[in-house]
Design a protein around this motif. Structure first.
Motif, PDB file in Angstrom:
ATOM      1  N   THR A   1      18.884  -5.465 -11.201  1.00 37.93           N
ATOM      2  CA  THR A   1      18.276  -4.384 -10.425  1.00 37.93           C
ATOM      3  C   THR A   1      16.917  -4.098 -11.032  1.00 37.93           C
ATOM      4  N   VAL A   2      15.879  -4.090 -10.200  1.00 41.63           N
ATOM      5  CA  VAL A   2      14.520  -3.852 -10.694  1.00 41.63           C
ATOM      6  C   VAL A   2      13.920  -2.651  -9.979  1.00 41.63           C
ATOM      7  N   GLU A   3      12.993  -2.021 -10.675  1.00 42.28           N
ATOM      8  CA  GLU A   3      12.264  -0.882 -10.118  1.00 42.28           C
ATOM      9  C   GLU A   3      10.773  -1.181 -10.218  1.00 42.28           C
ATOM     10  N   ILE A   4      10.096  -1.011  -9.110  1.00 43.69           N
ATOM     11  CA  ILE A   4       8.644  -1.194  -9.094  1.00 43.69           C
ATOM     12  C   ILE A   4       8.040  -0.011  -8.331  1.00 43.69           C
ATOM     13  N   GLY A   5       6.792  -0.065  -8.111  1.00 44.36           N
ATOM     14  CA  GLY A   5       6.125   0.935  -7.287  1.00 44.36           C
ATOM     15  C   GLY A   5       5.023   0.275  -6.500  1.00 44.36           C
ATOM     16  N   CYS A   6       4.165   1.082  -5.907  1.00 42.31           N
ATOM     17  CA  CYS A   6       3.058   0.507  -5.165  1.00 42.31           C
ATOM     18  C   CYS A   6       1.863   1.432  -5.206  1.00 42.31           C
ATOM     19  N   SER A   7       0.703   0.841  -5.048  1.00 41.72           N
ATOM     20  CA  SER A   7      -0.551   1.588  -4.951  1.00 41.72           C
ATOM     21  C   SER A   7      -1.172   1.281  -3.598  1.00 41.72           C
ATOM     22  N   ILE A   8      -1.724   2.310  -2.949  1.00 39.70           N
ATOM     23  CA  ILE A   8      -2.238   2.160  -1.588  1.00 39.70           C
ATOM     24  C   ILE A   8      -3.660   2.703  -1.504  1.00 39.70           C
ATOM     25  N   GLY A   9      -4.507   1.961  -0.817  1.00 39.91           N
ATOM     26  CA  GLY A   9      -5.838   2.429  -0.481  1.00 39.91           C
ATOM     27  C   GLY A   9      -5.963   2.574   1.021  1.00 39.91           C
ATOM     28  N   ILE A  10      -6.638   3.660   1.495  1.00 40.14           N
ATOM     29  CA  ILE A  10      -6.644   3.987   2.925  1.00 40.14           C
ATOM     30  C   ILE A  10      -8.077   4.100   3.435  1.00 40.14           C
ATOM     31  N   ALA A  11      -8.304   3.515   4.622  1.00 40.06           N
ATOM     32  CA  ALA A  11      -9.576   3.683   5.334  1.00 40.06           C
ATOM     33  C   ALA A  11      -9.266   3.959   6.796  1.00 40.06           C
ATOM     34  N   LEU A  12     -10.044   4.866   7.437  1.00 44.71           N
ATOM     35  CA  LEU A  12      -9.776   5.277   8.813  1.00 44.71           C
ATOM     36  C   LEU A  12     -10.875   4.796   9.750  1.00 44.71           C
ATOM     37  N   TYR A  13     -10.422   4.449  10.943  1.00 40.17           N
ATOM     38  CA  TYR A  13     -11.365   4.178  12.049  1.00 40.17           C
ATOM     39  C   TYR A  13     -11.338   5.413  12.962  1.00 40.17           C
ATOM     40  N   PRO A  14     -12.502   5.908  13.395  1.00 40.52           N
ATOM     41  CA  PRO A  14     -13.882   5.431  13.122  1.00 40.52           C
ATOM     42  C   PRO A  14     -14.538   6.202  11.987  1.00 40.52           C
ATOM     43  N   ASP A  15     -13.765   7.033  11.237  1.00 44.09           N
ATOM     44  CA  ASP A  15     -14.328   7.922  10.217  1.00 44.09           C
ATOM     45  C   ASP A  15     -15.084   7.161   9.135  1.00 44.09           C
ATOM     46  N   HIS A  16     -14.486   6.046   8.651  1.00 48.00           N
ATOM     47  CA  HIS A  16     -15.090   5.343   7.517  1.00 48.00           C
ATOM     48  C   HIS A  16     -15.800   4.056   7.929  1.00 48.00           C
ATOM     49  N   ALA A  17     -15.338   3.405   8.966  1.00 52.96           N
ATOM     50  CA  ALA A  17     -15.987   2.167   9.430  1.00 52.96           C
ATOM     51  C   ALA A  17     -15.469   1.845  10.833  1.00 52.96           C
ATOM     52  N   GLU A  18     -16.241   0.965  11.521  1.00 54.07           N
ATOM     53  CA  GLU A  18     -15.852   0.592  12.889  1.00 54.07           C
ATOM     54  C   GLU A  18     -15.575  -0.900  13.038  1.00 54.07           C
ATOM     55  N   ARG A  19     -15.677  -1.640  11.934  1.00 54.12           N
ATOM     56  CA  ARG A  19     -15.422  -3.079  11.970  1.00 54.12           C
ATOM     57  C   ARG A  19     -14.197  -3.396  11.115  1.00 54.12           C
ATOM     58  N   ALA A  20     -13.440  -4.407  11.562  1.00 56.13           N
ATOM     59  CA  ALA A  20     -12.161  -4.712  10.919  1.00 56.13           C
ATOM     60  C   ALA A  20     -12.343  -5.086   9.454  1.00 56.13           C
ATOM     61  N   LYS A  21     -13.243  -6.015   9.155  1.00 54.59           N
ATOM     62  CA  LYS A  21     -13.413  -6.470   7.776  1.00 54.59           C
ATOM     63  C   LYS A  21     -13.946  -5.362   6.879  1.00 54.59           C
ATOM     64  N   THR A  22     -14.759  -4.497   7.441  1.00 48.96           N
ATOM     65  CA  THR A  22     -15.274  -3.376   6.648  1.00 48.96           C
ATOM     66  C   THR A  22     -14.151  -2.401   6.319  1.00 48.96           C
ATOM     67  N   LEU A  23     -13.317  -2.097   7.275  1.00 51.15           N
ATOM     68  CA  LEU A  23     -12.166  -1.222   7.010  1.00 51.15           C
ATOM     69  C   LEU A  23     -11.277  -1.800   5.912  1.00 51.15           C
ATOM     70  N   LEU A  24     -11.030  -3.106   5.960  1.00 52.21           N
ATOM     71  CA  LEU A  24     -10.205  -3.749   4.941  1.00 52.21           C
ATOM     72  C   LEU A  24     -10.868  -3.660   3.567  1.00 52.21           C
TER      73      LEU A  24
END
Length: 627
Positions: free
Chosen positions: A581-604
């Motif tokens: 049995t293993v325990e891990i976690g995760c880290s997440i980064g968030i970007a919103l359309y159209p608030d932060h960018a309007e192009r797919a690669k830029t959002l990523l």
């Protein structure tokens, strides 16, 4: 000689031999017995195929085939009931010396509708029937004779080509042996091959009958008439004869030798000998074909001759007819080739009348759809095959018909339904047939089951667009989906979020427990992510231990943060992997359309930057891009 080298008569076998050392004498003997059985099976299939390839008729082939099967598999008696339109033909072969005529006579008188007997059981099941001890089958009509003869084992199998049953073969013997390994599979192959041979022979016999009727019709047509008096070697002809010979009046042959001079060898000698047999009254009449060197080239003629005698029985004259059959012979050859091509074609071929009703189909049509020609004749092809799928409406067929009438041809993919209700994709091609007045008389359709092709395309598509380990979309499908999602959000003036997620402490799991355990963990993470998110959300594996979530139709940042926290909480829960049995976690980064960018690669890219800010802040959480 019939051509029997089509698919189904000769099988190609590939044996994969695993080289291991036998652990005992018993194992060695078992392997030797298995190898011997395989060799006998291959020999039998080759022997039967050779018999069928060299035989001219079922009467010639069946006794030899029965002998080959019975001797190879140690059967004492082999019987074959072969059906035709008017009767049932029984063929037999016996190995033993004792008289088995009573059993054969009972088999000849056997009513095949007698459901308790072995052949009737085969016809009902359309498959092989094995009887370990026929003496125990008291309900069989031949039970008493079987017991008297001392039969034990019995097996019967169908002669079946597609959906058509052409007969049954029964094998019996006195020995009581267990059912041989793969015997049923072997008999199914042999039954199919024999049935194909019978179908081929009957087709050629039918073609020969049609040719005979054609020849009879030509007898009443205008053709050349001649008369030869051997006493003074005078040959009289009419205008029709000169037309058939392709000669001008100035070259009219006046005697037999002059006629023979136009006949090339070896036909000249053969014709001269045949005419001599009539002249000597060895035969009353003859008919033969021979070549003839006319002005426009070598022709093929058919010559008929009949002796006429006086009241004392002495030869008076020989009368006959001659006809140019050059074009007919070429046409017959072309028709034979065309008919053979249609019959042997892998594609289904169907002829339709002006109303789209089926006139004729080839064997491949029956093989693909399950319908035989009697079941479909006079029925609408679209109503029979295409409407029942529910995948095409009236507008589709109206467009198809319009294009067909306009251009004379239509080709495309459609869905069809087999007789058993199974649906399949087909590649259909339809062409118009017109008469000399340019009027539509028929349509010809050709189609193929492209299920395998579609399955292969789907496999290639999934291989190109989906991660093979987790079955989640890969980065290529992610970019395509994200660009379309941005277009939808732009049209509807809505927001969407891109969440770039990386697993925390995944490398120690791989290092400690191995890559197989790491792969199992990635699979479980994919399942947990799909279960945590909405059905409308999109999850992709970006690579390694990185995942991307696309959230559409969101109200604002608060909703995205709520979803991100649900994901973080879900991945904190332990994962049971094999014995650990293993325990891990995760880290997440968030970007919103159209608030932060309007192009797919830029959002990523912005979401990826926010992910690393989460990592630097201590992992196990999420951050919004500060762009």
């Amino acid at each position: 000689m019939h051509s029997k080298t089509g698919s189904g008569l000769f099988q190609v076998f590939i044996f994969i031999v695993v080289k291991t050392v036998p652990t005992s004498v018993q194992e060695l003997e078992a392997r030797l017995a298995h190898s011997t059985a395989l060799v006998r099976r291959l020999y039998l299939q080759y022997d039967v195929s050779a018999i069928l390839a060299e035989s001219e008729s079922e009467e010639e082939a069946l006794p030899q085939v029965l002998q080959a099967i019975a001797r190879n598999k140690s059967w004492d008696l082999a019987l074959a009931w072969v059906f035709d339109d008017e009767q049932i033909n029984l063929y037999e072969w016996s190995e033993i010396d004792e008289d088995v005529s009573d059993y054969i006579d009972a088999s000849r008188e056997l009513a095949l509708e007698q459901v308790d007997d072995l052949p009737a059981q085969v016809l009902g099941a359309k498959d092989i029937v094995w009887v370990p001890d026929i003496r125990t089958e008291t309900s069989h009509s031949r039970h008493a004779i079987s017991t008297q003869t001392g039969w034990c084992n019995a097996v019967a199998f169908p002669l079946q080509h597609g959906q058509k049953l052409l007969g049954v073969i029964e094998l019996v013997r006195r020995d009581c042996e267990p059912l041989e390994e793969d015997l049923k599979g072997l008999l199914r192959i042999l039954g199919r091959d024999i049935a194909r041979f019978i179908e081929s022979v009957r087709y050629e016999e039918e073609l020969e009958k049609k040719n005979a009727r054609l020849a009879q019709a030509q007898l009443i047509a205008r053709m050349g008439v001649w008369e030869w008096r051997p006493s003074d070697d005078r040959l009289r002809t009419n205008d029709g004869t000169l037309m058939a010979l392709g000669l001008p009046a100035s070259q009219t042959p006046r005697n037999c030798q002059a006629y023979l001079a136009f006949v090339p060898e070896p036909d000249r000698t053969r014709l001269q000998e045949t005419l001599s047999s009539v002249q000597n009254l060895d035969v009353d009449e003859i008919e033969l074909e021979h070549t003839f060197a006319s002005q426009d080239g070598v022709r093929l003629l058919v010559l008929r001759a009949k002796a006429r005698t006086d009241r004392h029985g002495r030869l008076k004259k020989i009368i006959g007819m001659v006809q140019d059959i050059t074009e007919r012979a070429a046409l017959e050859q072309e028709l034979r080739l065309t008919a053979a091509a249609v019959e042997q074609a892998a594609e289904a071929m169907v002829i339709l009348d002006q109303q789209g009703n089926i006139v004729s189909v080839n064997p491949a049509f029956t093989r693909i759809t399950g319908y035989n020609k009697e079941e479909v004749r006079g029925k609408s092809m679209s109503a029979l095959l295409h409407w029942p799928t529910g995948k095409h409406d009236g507008s589709f067929f109206r467009a198809l018909t319009g294009r067909l009438l306009m251009s004379g041809h239509w080709e495309g993919e459609v869905w069809a339904q087999r007789k058993n209700g199974e649906q399949f994709p087909e590649l259909l091609s339809i062409s118009v047939i017109r008469n000399a007045a340019n009027q539509i008389t028929h349509y010809v359709g050709v189609f193929n089951d492209i299920s395998d092709q579609k399955d292969q395309e789907e496999r290639l598509r999934r291989r190109a667009l989906y991660d093979p380990l987790t079955a989640l979309p890969n980065r290529f499908l992610l970019l395509d989906h994200l660009e379309k999602a941005i277009e939808r959000a732009s049209r509807r003036q809505l927001k969407l979020a891109v969440c770039f997620m990386d697993l925390d402490h995944f490398k120690p799991v791989n290092d400690t427990y191995g890559h197989e355990t790491g792969d199992q963990l990635l699979k479980q993470i994919a399942v947990r992510l799909v279960r945590t998110l909405r059905k409308s959300d999109f999850v992709a594996r970006f690579g390694g231990d990185e995942f991307v979530l696309v959230l559409e139709d969101i109200d604002g940042l608060a909703q995205v943060e709520c979803v991100a926290q649900k994901v973080v909480d879900a991945l904190r829960e332990p994962f049971a992997l094999n014995d650990v049995t293993v325990e891990i976690g995760c880290s997440i980064g968030i970007a919103l359309y159209p608030d932060h960018a309007e192009r797919a690669k830029t959002l990523l890219r912005y979401a990826d930057e926010a992910l690393y800010e989460t990592k630097e802040a201590g992992r196990d959480g999420y951050r919004i891009t500060r762009r």
